[in-house]
Design an enzyme around this catalytic site. Structure first.
Site, short mmCIF file in Angstrom:
data_model
loop_
_atom_site.label_atom_id
_atom_site.label_comp_id
_atom_site.label_asym_id
_atom_site.label_seq_id
_atom_site.Cartn_x
_atom_site.Cartn_y
_atom_site.Cartn_z
CE LYS A 89 -3.89 -2.34 0.40
NZ LYS A 89 -3.34 -3.68 0.19
CG ASP A 90 1.08 5.61 -2.19
OD1 ASP A 90 1.66 6.45 -1.50
OD2 ASP A 90 1.15 5.57 -3.43
#
EC number: 5.4.99.27
Length: 366
Positions: A89-90
């Protein structure tokens, strides 16, 4: 253009859109809250029955997945390998995702451990189960995004988004996978592909010896290999977009005889190249043949060819305007699909996290 020419002049990192052009420009990630990601993971029916793995659903801001996994391992006192998750995930976002930790026989200590974790990240849910979380175990990700500094005709943007909702867009891998200027592809041309065939046990350092760097080196080679594979997929997909066939099954699509409703796919190159035959196989091999050195990376890896859908179609795509220059979007994507790929089909995107206060007055860089 040959592999060497690409390495010296720059790799293509921007591929054709579904409509042939982008209709607007916009900035993303001016604030972490502008990029919200919620992982969709349905827990197994026996997850409440206990197990050796403690699963925690965390909310994080400003931390990428691998960093959180390593910190959890430190807090838990387990190996980094014993921490599982479904996908990366970012960092520059508000993200909610599950992690699993191997904690056999420590059920009575879970409450104390969770309190230690909550000193770093909110714990939204917890349970135990029998197996480690692995890549792709989740059903998808839900996104809520805010685009700012939107410049373009609103009716044209609405029409482009409606097209995305109804037809989807090319399912490219994002340019970040290839490194700055395609540096990961440059390195793929010089890597030793045989390192990908080594058993992990060969790289484990002996007790009492100095720290070995071979494991780190092989991990980097996996990254470069993945970049090469993804870039060749993007090149094949770009050809299908340019010829108007990216939504159309061609003769030779793997599995087409057994399933007439099979989605159109492209190659994740491997030893032997592609599983496609006939017309589709000829197209895929002809595109990859332009890059013989990059294709040669796969000849000694014993990596089986795989397939990936050519079309990215979001679920439940909705949007509304906040004034004329701010746009809110919500949608759901399947595992392995990227929100930035979806946005890139409509907008020239500026990522505010690559600048310090230049794109938005309140932009945040962490």
């Amino acid at each position: 253009m040959t592999d060497a020419q690409h390495a010296s002049k720059g790799w293509r990192l921007d591929w054709p859109t579904s409509s042939g052009s982008r209709v607007a420009s916009a900035s993303i990630k001016c604030l972490p809250a502008d990029f919200f990601v919620d992982e969709d993971l349905s827990m197994p029916e026996d997850s409440d029955g206990g197990g050796e793995h403690l699963c925690l659903r965390l909310e994080k801001v400003g931390d990428n997945t691998d960093y959180v996994a390593r910190q959890l391992a430190t807090i838990c006192g387990c190996r980094h390998f014993d921490v599982g998750f479904c996908g990366l995930k970012d960092r520059h976002a508000v993200t909610r995702q599950w992690f699993s930790l191997y904690r056999p026989g420590q059920e009575n200590e879970d409450a104390t451990f969770i309190q230690a974790v909550e000193e770093h990240w909110p714990v939204l849910a917890q349970h135990r189960q029998a197996r480690k979380l692995r890549r792709g175990d989740h059903q998808g990700n839900r996104f809520e995004l805010v685009l700012k500094d939107v410049v373009g005709d609103t009716s044209a943007i609405d029409a482009a988004l409606a097209r995305l909702r109804d037809l989807g867009c090319p399912n490219y891998f994002g340019s970040q996978r290839f490194g700055h200027g395609g540096a990961n592809l440059d390195r793929a041309l010089t890597m030793d592909p045989t390192t990908l065939n080594r058993r992990s046990g060969r790289n484990v350092k002996k007790r009492g010896r100095g720290r070995s760097t071979s494991g780190s080196r092989d991990s980097k080679n996996v990254l470069y290999f993945s970049a090469a594979r993804s870039w060749l997929f993007n090149e094949v997909l770009a050809h299908r977009v340019e010829t108007g066939t990216w939504l159309t099954p061609l003769e030779g699509e793997p599995g087409a005889c057994e399933n007439q409703n099979l989605m159109v796919t492209g190659p994740l190159w491997g030893d032997g190249g592609t599983e496609a035959v006939s017309v589709q196989g000829e197209i895929e091999r002809s595109v990859v043949a332009r890059y013989p050195q990059l294709a040669a990376v796969f000849s000694t890896t014993r990596m089986k060819p795989e397939r990936r859908p050519l079309n990215l179609k979001p679920e439940s795509l909705e949007w509304h305007w906040d004034g004329n220059d701010q746009l809110r979007l919500s949608f759901r994507l399947a595992p392995g699909q990227y929100a930035t790929t979806l946005l890139d089909d409509v907008f020239d995107i500026t990522d505010a996290t690559t600048f310090i206060g230049e794109n938005c007055a309140n932009s945040v860089v962490q």
